[in-house]
Motif scaffolding. Structure first.
Motif, PDB file in Angstrom:
ATOM      1  N   UNK A 115      10.626  16.666   3.558  1.00  0.00           N
ATOM      2  CA  UNK A 115      11.281  17.537   4.528  1.00  0.00           C
ATOM      3  C   UNK A 115      12.774  17.249   4.635  1.00  0.00           C
ATOM      4  N   UNK A 116      13.142  15.980   4.611  1.00  0.00           N
ATOM      5  CA  UNK A 116      14.565  15.630   4.648  1.00  0.00           C
ATOM      6  C   UNK A 116      15.279  16.166   3.410  1.00  0.00           C
ATOM      7  N   UNK A 117      14.619  16.112   2.268  1.00  0.00           N
ATOM      8  CA  UNK A 117      15.227  16.635   1.046  1.00  0.00           C
ATOM      9  C   UNK A 117      15.412  18.152   1.154  1.00  0.00           C
ATOM     10  N   UNK A 118      14.407  18.849   1.701  1.00  0.00           N
ATOM     11  CA  UNK A 118      14.497  20.302   1.856  1.00  0.00           C
ATOM     12  C   UNK A 118      15.558  20.701   2.866  1.00  0.00           C
TER      13      UNK A 118
ATOM     14  N   UNK B  25      -0.020  19.274   1.642  1.00  0.00           N
ATOM     15  CA  UNK B  25      -0.636  17.949   1.625  1.00  0.00           C
ATOM     16  C   UNK B  25      -1.934  17.994   0.821  1.00  0.00           C
ATOM     17  N   UNK B  26      -2.043  17.116  -0.176  1.00  0.00           N
ATOM     18  CA  UNK B  26      -3.200  17.171  -1.082  1.00  0.00           C
ATOM     19  C   UNK B  26      -4.168  16.014  -0.853  1.00  0.00           C
TER      20      UNK B  26
ATOM     21  N   UNK C  41       0.816  -1.207   0.000  1.00  0.00           N
ATOM     22  CA  UNK C  41       0.000   0.000   0.000  1.00  0.00           C
ATOM     23  C   UNK C  41       0.848   1.254   0.000  1.00  0.00           C
ATOM     24  N   UNK C  42       0.235   2.364  -0.372  1.00  0.00           N
ATOM     25  CA  UNK C  42       0.947   3.635  -0.424  1.00  0.00           C
ATOM     26  C   UNK C  42       1.343   4.104   0.970  1.00  0.00           C
ATOM     27  N   UNK C  43       2.449   4.829   1.082  1.00  0.00           N
ATOM     28  CA  UNK C  43       2.822   5.392   2.392  1.00  0.00           C
ATOM     29  C   UNK C  43       1.798   6.434   2.824  1.00  0.00           C
ATOM     30  N   UNK C  44       1.802   6.762   4.087  1.00  0.00           N
ATOM     31  CA  UNK C  44       0.879   7.768   4.601  1.00  0.00           C
ATOM     32  C   UNK C  44       1.325   9.162   4.165  1.00  0.00           C
ATOM     33  N   UNK C  45       0.406  10.097   4.265  1.00  0.00           N
ATOM     34  CA  UNK C  45       0.736  11.482   3.947  1.00  0.00           C
ATOM     35  C   UNK C  45       1.887  11.989   4.817  1.00  0.00           C
ATOM     36  N   UNK C  46       1.893  11.597   6.079  1.00  0.00           N
ATOM     37  CA  UNK C  46       2.950  12.029   6.995  1.00  0.00           C
ATOM     38  C   UNK C  46       4.304  11.445   6.593  1.00  0.00           C
ATOM     39  N   UNK C  47       4.313  10.193   6.156  1.00  0.00           N
ATOM     40  CA  UNK C  47       5.565   9.566   5.729  1.00  0.00           C
ATOM     41  C   UNK C  47       6.129  10.263   4.486  1.00  0.00           C
ATOM     42  N   UNK C  48       5.253  10.625   3.563  1.00  0.00           N
ATOM     43  CA  UNK C  48       5.705  11.324   2.364  1.00  0.00           C
ATOM     44  C   UNK C  48       6.255  12.701   2.727  1.00  0.00           C
ATOM     45  N   UNK C  49       5.590  13.377   3.668  1.00  0.00           N
ATOM     46  CA  UNK C  49       6.076  14.692   4.100  1.00  0.00           C
ATOM     47  C   UNK C  49       7.478  14.596   4.698  1.00  0.00           C
TER      48      UNK C  49
END
Length: 348
Positions: free
Chosen positions: A241-244, A319-320, A229-237
């Motif tokens: 955030x780590x990239x930023x 978050x969309x 399943x897809x990761x959660x919205x929080x996991x994607x954030x």
């Protein structure tokens, strides 16, 4: 001077509009000969039409790279040998003497759809698709590829296994060697294939290095199979955030899509349309409007943007959705309408 299209051995047919490449193999990737054929077609201003049987799959890079040109298509022959259809959209196709074109269904603006395209299970596994742009200073000591390395590590648990100028990749992952190759090509842009994954997570994508007036830009386009399943919205954030925090983030966009199982290949059947999950925009991309305006979405969408990255130069995270709802494209469209000035170009 010889015509580069005529010199490419991969091209089977050339017309005034397209080049046609015929392949009958289980998987078609961005092999060296296909990369050369694509470059030859682009230099001649021609579209690319790849013809395969319905049993063929395309790698993520082939799917994302080959069909961006005008009249470019994935042409899939029907299993019964009668006709062909568009492997990405499903419309029936016919050869009009210059290229494969859609068959009209007898009504204005309507096309005839292939039943083969629609014959597929609806509950296919999920894939996470990421497009990210970061910027480096154009220094002698700058090492590119690090943003791709971080994304692969965050999403699969390990660094990429390799990189190359085509598929399959031929070089073990090494950002120093990758950087040296890009420097030899500078100031021309460089396109590279990257692959990796572990523990049932397959990841594939491309890295593009461009020289811009503001510095070097690394563009990562990748897909990760997510059989659980897809990761959660929080996991994607957290990934964004780590990239930023580690790089000058220009933009980030995450989507959910139905996939092909444990790999990221595309199949010539209906798998649904990707849906947006989240996006992030760096302050530079906001054309001087500032983070405060980027955080104010009053009357635009019912989402809560937040600052991510360093406090001195934050990006803004939006978050969309969960990556499954097609109506979330309305939110994405409203965001772009608010953030991008009228008439300004939008880069994906």
């Amino acid at each position: 001077m010889p015509n580069p299209v005529e010199l490419s051995p991969a091209i089977d047919i050339r017309t005034d509009k397209v080049v046609v490449i015929m392949q009958d193999r289980p998987v078609v990737g961005m092999s060296a000969w296909l990369v050369d054929a694509l470059a030859a077609a682009e230099s001649a201003g021609l579209g690319v039409q790849l013809v395969t049987p319905a049993t063929t799959q395309l790698t993520f890079n082939a799917r994302a790279t080959l069909f961006s040109g005008y009249e470019s298509r994935w042409v899939v022959t029907e299993p019964n040998g009668e006709g062909a259809y568009d492997g990405l959209g499903g419309s029936k196709l016919h050869w009009d003497g210059q290229m494969f074109a859609a068959v009209a269904a007898g009504e204005q603006d309507k096309v005839d759809m292939s039943p083969t395209f629609a014959a597929v299970e609806l509950e296919l596994p999920w894939q996470l698709m990421i497009t990210a742009r970061v910027r480096y200073q154009a220094l002698e000591t700058t090492v590119v590829g690090k943003a791709a390395e971080q994304l692969f590590t965050d999403l699969t648990g390990v660094k990429p296994t390799g990189w190359g100028t085509a598929e399959p990749v031929t070089q073990p992952w090494n950002v120093g060697q990758l950087t040296a190759y890009c420097r030899r090509r500078a100031p021309k842009p460089t396109w590279l294939s990257v692959s990796g994954g572990s523990d049932g997570l397959s990841a594939a994508g491309a890295v593009e290095i461009h020289r811009r007036p503001a510095g070097l830009e690394e563009v990562i386009t990748m897909a990760v199979s997510t059989p659980d399943g897809l990761p959660t919205q929080d996991d994607v954030r957290k990934v964004g955030e780590r990239l930023a925090n580690a790089f000058t983030l220009v933009s980030f966009f995450a989507q959910g899509a139905r996939g092909n199982g444990t790999d990221t290949n595309a199949i010539p059947h209906w798998t649904g349309v990707p849906a947006p999950m989240a996006m992030a925009v760096g302050n530079e991309a906001l054309r001087g409007t500032g983070a405060e305006k980027a955080l104010d979405l009053t009357g635009v969408a019912e989402i809560t943007p937040v600052k991510i990255g360093p406090s001195a130069a934050p990006a803004v995270w939006y978050p969309i959705g969960d990556g499954k709802n097609q109506l979330d494209w309305n939110i994405y469209s409203a965001l772009l309408g608010r953030l991008v000035p009228p008439g300004a170009p939008v880069r994906g």
